[in-house]
Design an enzyme around this catalytic site. Structure first.
Site, mmCIF file in Angstrom:
data_model
loop_
_atom_site.group_PDB
_atom_site.id
_atom_site.type_symbol
_atom_site.label_atom_id
_atom_site.label_comp_id
_atom_site.label_asym_id
_atom_site.label_seq_id
_atom_site.Cartn_x
_atom_site.Cartn_y
_atom_site.Cartn_z
ATOM 1 N N ILE A 1 0.788 -0.775 -0.450
ATOM 2 C CA ILE A 1 0.098 -0.275 0.807
ATOM 3 C C ILE A 1 0.859 1.491 0.148
ATOM 4 C CG2 ILE A 1 -1.721 1.298 1.370
ATOM 5 C CD1 ILE A 1 -2.551 -0.799 3.328
ATOM 6 N N SER A 2 0.464 2.033 -0.290
ATOM 7 C CA SER A 2 1.242 3.274 -1.141
ATOM 8 C C SER A 2 1.267 3.610 0.414
ATOM 9 C CB SER A 2 0.511 3.883 -1.941
ATOM 10 O OG SER A 2 1.047 4.200 -3.234
#
Ligand code: SAH
Length: 265
Positions: free
Chosen positions: A114-115
């Site tokens: 996930i960023s």
């Protein structure tokens, strides 16, 4: 609960059959198979958002928004509200909850991440979303970005190429109570012509070039945010705006590092 989710398979084969008979229009390729894992409930009214029970991490979310997002100059109220609400730790179950709120990307299994919260907020803000919008996401991953979008717009369609991640994200979003997200397993390079056009498109994996099918599926006046680069792991985060006459304007927002967009193209 599983049966309704596989309805999409039938539609998918119908589409493949059709594309053999009729050559697809430019940018409207339909050869990619898409399996429906979760289907948004259509509603004329604003979608109901999950009523999350209070948890121990509201303070961590608040600090994340203040220190990593607002401090870097983002002030879009809808985006900040979504980032304060969505329980990010539920999307990264492999890491300790506190760590999920740090200023860094998090592993979600299968070599994907996930960023960082700021990048999620930046990409979402630059889409210039309106409550009535329908958004396409390529790269569902954990489903976190899809949840952030679902807090802001009417409907989200998200495509994931790794079957196990797609299934997990669909189950997670359903369990959390999102009713306005459709999760599809398939190659997002080709988008989802059956549900196009979209008001906005967000790609959360690094592409070598901007996929023409995604540009075709953006409505005139729509926006796309996509990391693009010729080198593995280094990309420019591009904002594309499609004018009313179809002309595309492109702006570079930042230098970023995303996992690569894979698939058959
Ligand atoms: N948006 C996600 C994180 C994305 S990581 C989240 O919020 O958790 C990038 C994701 O893109 C990975 O899950 C990867 O499997 C997926 N991906 C890579 N190439 C793809 C493709 N061609 N079509 C759909 N998904 C793809």
């Amino acid at each position: 609960m599983l049966t309704p989710r596989f309805r999409g398979l039938v539609g998918c084969w119908a589409m493949v059959g059709l594309s053999l008979a009729i050559p697809p229009a430019l940018g409207q390729e339909t050869e990619a198979e898409r399996r429906v894992l979760l289907e948004a409930t259509p509603s004329e009214a604003a979608p109901s958002r999950p009523a999350f029970a209070p948890d121990a991490w509201a303070g961590a979310r608040e600090a994340m928004v203040r220190d990593h997002i607002v401090a870097r100059g983002l002030d879009d109220p809808a985006v900040l509200a979504a980032m304060r609400r969505v329980p990010r730790h539920r999307f990264a179950p492999e890491v300790a909850p506190r760590r999920a709120y740090r200023d860094e990307p998090q592993p979600i299994g299968h070599g994907q991440t996930i960023s960082q919260p700021y990048i999620v907020a930046l990409m979402t803000a630059r889409l210039g979303l309106e409550p009535d919008d329908r958004v396409l996401e390529v790269g569902t991953g954990s489903g976190y970005q899809a949840a952030i979008l679902a807090e802001i717009v009417r409907e989200v369609v998200t495509l994931e190429i790794i079957p196990a991640l797609a299934v997990q994200a669909a189950e997670r979003l359903e369990a959390l109570g999102y009713t306005n997200v459709t999760v599809l397993e398939g190659d997002g390079y080709y988008g989802d012509p059956a549900r196009a056009p979209f008001d906005a498109v967000i790609v959360t994996a690094g592409a070598r070039h901007v996929p023409p099918p995604l540009v075709a599926q953006l409505r005139p006046g729509g926006r796309m945010v996509i990391p693009v680069g010729q080198m593995l792991w280094v990309q420019n985060l591009l904002l594309l705006e499609k004018a009313a006459d179809g002309e595309i304007r492109t702006r570079n927002l930042a230098s970023v590092r995303f996992v690569p967009l894979t698939g058959g193209h």
